[in-house]
Design a protein around this motif. Structure first.
Motif, PDB file in Angstrom:
ATOM      1  N   TRP A   1      -6.589  -0.796  -4.200  1.00 32.23           N
ATOM      2  CA  TRP A   1      -7.001  -0.728  -2.926  1.00 32.23           C
ATOM      3  C   TRP A   1      -8.110  -1.831  -2.531  1.00 32.23           C
ATOM      4  CZ3 TRP A   1      -3.637   2.089  -0.142  1.00 32.23           C
ATOM      5  CH2 TRP A   1      -2.923   3.114  -1.086  1.00 32.23           C
ATOM      6  N   GLU A   2      -9.035  -2.061  -3.241  1.00 27.22           N
ATOM      7  CA  GLU A   2     -10.014  -3.231  -3.098  1.00 27.22           C
ATOM      8  C   GLU A   2      -9.222  -4.209  -2.718  1.00 27.22           C
ATOM      9  OE1 GLU A   2     -13.751  -4.648  -4.971  1.00 27.22           O
ATOM     10  OE2 GLU A   2     -12.071  -5.007  -6.119  1.00 27.22           O
TER      11      GLU A   2
ATOM     12  N   LYS B   1       0.743   4.144  -2.787  1.00 29.85           N
ATOM     13  CA  LYS B   1       0.587   5.545  -2.422  1.00 29.85           C
ATOM     14  C   LYS B   1       1.686   6.447  -2.943  1.00 29.85           C
ATOM     15  CE  LYS B   1       1.461   6.908   1.981  1.00 29.85           C
ATOM     16  NZ  LYS B   1       1.473   7.102   3.133  1.00 29.85           N
TER      17      LYS B   1
ATOM     18  N   ALA C   1       0.718  -1.376  -0.004  1.00 30.83           N
ATOM     19  CA  ALA C   1      -0.172   0.112   0.039  1.00 30.83           C
ATOM     20  C   ALA C   1       0.717   1.396   0.021  1.00 30.83           C
ATOM     21  CB  ALA C   1      -0.849  -0.039   1.325  1.00 30.83           C
TER      22      ALA C   1
END
Length: 161
Positions: free
Chosen positions: A94-95, A45, A41
């Motif tokens: 993200w999911e 990001k 993540a």
């Protein structure tokens, strides 16, 4: 490569590099598995696309720590290769990462975790396909790197014996 063969390589690496393999470290292994998803993540990001493959490989390598803790499970992969595992698709990164976190949170240290481990593998494979990465090749590359790392790498005891 058969997934069980990779799992055996992970076991050998853990032993050689001084990391625990027993189920008394179950909670530690789960938290560290969550951190691998969080590292992916962070790469997403920050736009570090070159890190995606190694972070996905880290998820799989950490995931394979779970069946190692339960040798009586045997080959839960039933001889499967990476290609044999169906991916669970995601609509976006993200999911996909959220779904992996959710599945990790369902693991409880019992034989019923076999299905959860399989599902986390399939979710991670889905992310790799979404990103256009070969998960098998990424795992091989990351394991080669890990073998070159010092004893208890990434810990306060790194390099010591």
């Amino acid at each position: 490569m058969r997934i069980f063969d990779l799992q055996q390589q992970v076991y050998n690496l853990l032993k050689e590099k001084g990391f625990p393999t027993g189920k008394d470290n179950f909670n530690v292994k789960l938290v560290l598995l969550h951190t691998e998803v969080s590292e992916l993540a962070d790469a997403v990001k920050k736009g570090r696309t070159g890190d995606y493959g190694q972070e996905l490989a880290d998820i799989i390598i950490r995931l394979l720590n779970i069946p190692i803790m339960y040798p009586h499970w045997g080959d839960i992969w039933k001889g499967s290769t990476f290609a044999d595992i169906p991916e669970i698709k995601c609509n976006d990164l993200w999911e996909g990462m959220l779904n992996i976190h959710r599945e990790i949170s369902k693991l409880n240290g019992t034989d019923s975790d076999k299905l959860g481990v399989y599902k986390i593998f399939a979710l991670t494979k889905g992310l790799s396909i979404y990103l256009g990465l070969d998960l098998n090749k990424e795992c091989i590359k990351k394991m080669e790197f890990n073998w070159k790392r010092p004893y208890q790498y990434g810990t306060a005891k790194e390099g010591g014996r």
